[in-house]
Design an enzyme around this catalytic site. Structure first.
Site, short mmCIF file in Angstrom:
data_model
loop_
_atom_site.label_atom_id
_atom_site.label_comp_id
_atom_site.label_asym_id
_atom_site.label_seq_id
_atom_site.Cartn_x
_atom_site.Cartn_y
_atom_site.Cartn_z
N SER A 135 0.70 -1.06 -0.12
CA SER A 135 -0.02 0.07 0.19
C SER A 135 1.07 1.31 -0.02
O SER A 135 0.32 2.44 -0.02
CB SER A 135 -0.91 0.01 1.15
N ALA B 232 -10.60 -16.27 0.07
CA ALA B 232 -10.40 -17.56 0.08
C ALA B 232 -9.39 -17.76 -0.96
O ALA B 232 -8.43 -18.56 -0.58
CB ALA B 232 -11.53 -18.58 -0.35
N TYR C 118 -10.88 1.89 5.74
CA TYR C 118 -9.73 1.71 4.75
C TYR C 118 -10.32 0.76 3.87
O TYR C 118 -10.68 -0.28 4.20
CB TYR C 118 -8.44 1.39 5.32
N SER C 119 -10.19 1.11 2.42
CA SER C 119 -10.50 -0.03 1.48
C SER C 119 -9.72 0.07 0.23
O SER C 119 -9.69 1.23 -0.49
CB SER C 119 -12.13 0.58 1.09
N ASN C 120 -9.20 -0.84 -0.02
CA ASN C 120 -8.47 -0.94 -1.32
C ASN C 120 -9.15 -0.50 -2.61
O ASN C 120 -8.38 -0.14 -3.70
CB ASN C 120 -7.48 -2.24 -1.27
N GLY D 148 2.75 -0.77 4.02
CA GLY D 148 2.16 -1.61 3.44
C GLY D 148 2.43 -2.91 3.48
O GLY D 148 3.49 -3.28 3.62
#
Length: 376
Positions: free
Chosen positions: A92, A158, A197-199, A335
């Protein structure tokens, strides 16, 4: 990217994390350059020992010059020591690069942070309660959009956080494919009402860069940041599964999904995309963060926006900040991606910078190292 969503928390609760990589502890630390950062070197040795990490490298930049050090091993099978010249996946820490490009585009008048996602990506963020017309670019960059993190999707989790990763790590994903996985879920809150937080936010930001410029976000990062700053160890790999040499082996516990470390050096970084795919070095990260905060990449107005506190304690745009025990405030990003943990921090004037990397993704307690460098 930094994996900190519900999928990881579920895996961490379900798996008793055990096992150790202790081969690196016996290796001596080596250092080069500038003044002797005794406290930082000691903190690195302690982190490798207490965290049972294979190895760690660090670089600093301050008024007295540059300094770098390595502790432990790059390869637990050969005991090859880590080198400060190594390239690694920065996870990140990719996000400040992407945010810088977006802010440069605003400075050029090609977009505005208050533009909606719908304006630039019409029809994409819709369905299941998602509404791109209510999400601004600013809300993407400071994680107040409410968009679901694609890594929290059970199916994606998964593939990423269980031993199945070993058979899926070469899969290729497009930014749009990952975004659509996220949009199959409703938002976690109404846009602008909270922070999480969201990628997915930075996947969308990368797509906006491409829509505005006509070039993939990685090409813009290379043209606007990597080449002008001479970051010779930094690259945007796309779907390349190998790391450029020299590099360490990367070891993973799958963010709680494996009790023992696994060698995951080779993987397809498209699973992280513009949220976390970049490869770099500690020296390049110190150069980038120093140049950014000293105003070499952004005009004063955009740099002020980047470092201004956001709503709901969201921090800046692509950067976060914190004040240490000695009163020093540092800015930067951490990150995590399979096999790698990275941190890059600097004072607001960009004159004191630290970048470090562990070739293990379970390294969490970085604060003692930061305190040692900036306060010790």
């Amino acid at each position: 990217m930094t994996y900190n969503g519900k999928a990881v928390r579920r895996a961490a609760a379900a798996v008793a994390v055990a096992g150790a990589l202790t081969a690196g502890i016996a290796q001596p630390a080596t250092a080069a350059g500038g003044r002797v950062h005794t406290a930082t070197r000691a903190a690195m040795e302690q982190a490798v020992r207490s965290g049972e990490l294979p190895g760690m490298i660090a670089a600093t930049l301050d008024r007295k010059g540059s300094w770098s050090a390595s502790v432990g091993v790059a390869d637990t099978t050969t005991d090859q020591p880590r080198s400060t010249r190594e390239r690694f996946r920065i996870g990140s820490v990719t996000k400040p690069f992407v945010a810088t490009v977006v802010l440069q585009l605003q400075a050029e008048g090609r977009l505005d942070l208050d533009d909606t996602v719908e304006r630039w990506l019409p029809g994409l963020v819709s369905g299941n309660g998602n509404d791109g017309s209510a999400i601004t670019l600013r809300r993407l960059l400071n994680h107040t959009s409410g968009v679901f993190d694609y890594g929290d999707d059970p199916g994606m989790g998964a593939k990423l956080f269980t031993p199945a990763f070993l058979t899926r790590r070469y899969d290729t994903y497009s930014l749009e494919q990952l975004v659509r996985i996220a949009l199959s879920h409703p938002p976690v809150f109404a846009p602008g009402t909270a922070y999480r937080y969201s990628n997915t936010n930075y996947l969308l930001a990368g797509m906006v860069v491409e829509r505005v410029t006509g070039h993939p976000y990685g090409e813009e990062v290379e043209r606007r940041i990597i080449r002008p700053l001479g970051l010779t160890g930094t690259s945007v790999p796309g779907t390349a599964t190998d790391l450029p040499r020299p590099h360490a082996r990367g070891y993973s516990k799958l963010f709680g999904g494996s009790a023992t470390p696994l060698d995951v050096t080779e993987l397809n970084p498209s699973m992280a995309g513009s949220a976390g795919e970049i490869v770099s070095t500690t020296a390049d990260l110190t150069r980038f963060l120093s140049a950014l905060l000293r105003g070499r990449l952004l005009p004063p107005a955009e740099l002020e926006e980047m470092t201004a506190p956001g709503p709901h304690d969201s921090g800046g745009l692509g950067l976060g900040s914190g004040t240490l025990s000695c009163g020093v405030t540092v800015w930067g990003h951490d990150g995590g991606i399979h096999g790698s943990s990275t941190l890059a921090l600097a004072t607001r004037d960009g004159r004191h910078v630290l970048a470090l990397n562990a070739n293990a993704d379970w390294f969490r307690d970085k604060l003692p190292l930061v305190e040692a460098e900036f306060c010790g």
